[in-house]
Motif scaffolding. Sequence first.
Motif, mmCIF file in Angstrom:
data_model
loop_
_atom_site.group_PDB
_atom_site.id
_atom_site.type_symbol
_atom_site.label_atom_id
_atom_site.label_comp_id
_atom_site.label_asym_id
_atom_site.label_seq_id
_atom_site.Cartn_x
_atom_site.Cartn_y
_atom_site.Cartn_z
ATOM 1 N N ILE A 55 1.754 14.601 -2.630
ATOM 2 C CA ILE A 55 1.898 15.660 -3.637
ATOM 3 C C ILE A 55 1.348 16.992 -3.128
ATOM 4 O O ILE A 55 2.051 18.006 -3.189
ATOM 5 N N SER A 79 0.811 -1.210 0.000
ATOM 6 C CA SER A 79 0.000 0.000 0.000
ATOM 7 C C SER A 79 0.848 1.266 0.000
ATOM 8 O O SER A 79 0.307 2.359 0.074
ATOM 9 N N LYS A 121 2.383 2.601 -2.370
ATOM 10 C CA LYS A 121 2.170 3.407 -3.571
ATOM 11 C C LYS A 121 1.007 4.375 -3.391
ATOM 12 O O LYS A 121 0.932 5.398 -4.048
ATOM 13 N N TYR A 122 0.093 4.068 -2.465
ATOM 14 C CA TYR A 122 -1.036 4.963 -2.209
ATOM 15 C C TYR A 122 -0.647 6.158 -1.347
ATOM 16 O O TYR A 122 -1.408 7.103 -1.222
ATOM 17 N N LEU A 176 1.644 8.204 -2.101
ATOM 18 C CA LEU A 176 2.036 9.289 -2.997
ATOM 19 C C LEU A 176 0.893 10.267 -3.245
ATOM 20 O O LEU A 176 1.120 11.448 -3.492
ATOM 21 N N VAL A 177 -0.330 9.831 -3.149
ATOM 22 C CA VAL A 177 -1.479 10.694 -3.422
ATOM 23 C C VAL A 177 -1.534 11.860 -2.431
ATOM 24 O O VAL A 177 -1.607 13.019 -2.837
ATOM 25 N N PRO A 178 -1.466 11.653 -1.109
ATOM 26 C CA PRO A 178 -1.454 12.810 -0.214
ATOM 27 C C PRO A 178 -0.090 13.503 -0.148
ATOM 28 O O PRO A 178 0.011 14.651 0.304
#
Length: 139
Positions: free
Chosen positions: A120, A111, A113-114, A116-118
Motif C-alpha cells: 500500500i 503468507s 496476505k502479509y 499487502l501491508v508494504p
Amino acid sequence: MLYPAVATFRVTFDDSDDLIGQFQLDQLLVNETRWIILNLRPTSSSDEVIATGSSSSPTLRVKIRMEGPYRIEIAALLKTSEAYFSNIDKLSGSSQHIVQSMASLPAKFPSAKYLLVPAIPMAAFVVVASPVLLGLLAL
C-alpha cells in the motif's frame, strides 16, 4: 432463384396408373435437409382431382437434401469461422490447466496476505511520483 428446375417423383404400382408429385427446387437451400410432402396425382390426368371415394389424395413424404458447394465468398467465411472456433476451443482447453494451477497458489503461500501491508505505501509512492517522472521524461 438458384435452381429454377422442377423435380418430379413417380410412384409406380403394378396394376394401376403411375402417380406423380412435383416440387420446385428453388424452395431448397444448399446443404440443408428438408422434409417435403407431395400430393400425388395420376399421370393420365394433368390437373384433375383423383375421383375416388375419399376426399384426400395420396401423398408422398420425402426427405430431400440438395448437395453442392457454397459460393467462394461463403465457403471462405465458413472455413475462417471454423478455424477461429477450433483455435478458441484449443486455447480454452489448454488454459483450464493454467487457471486451475493459479487458483491453488494462495493455498501454497499462506503468507501472501502479509505482502499487502508494504504494498500500500509503495503504490501510494508510485501514484505521487508518476507526474514527476513523466515530467522528467518529457524534457
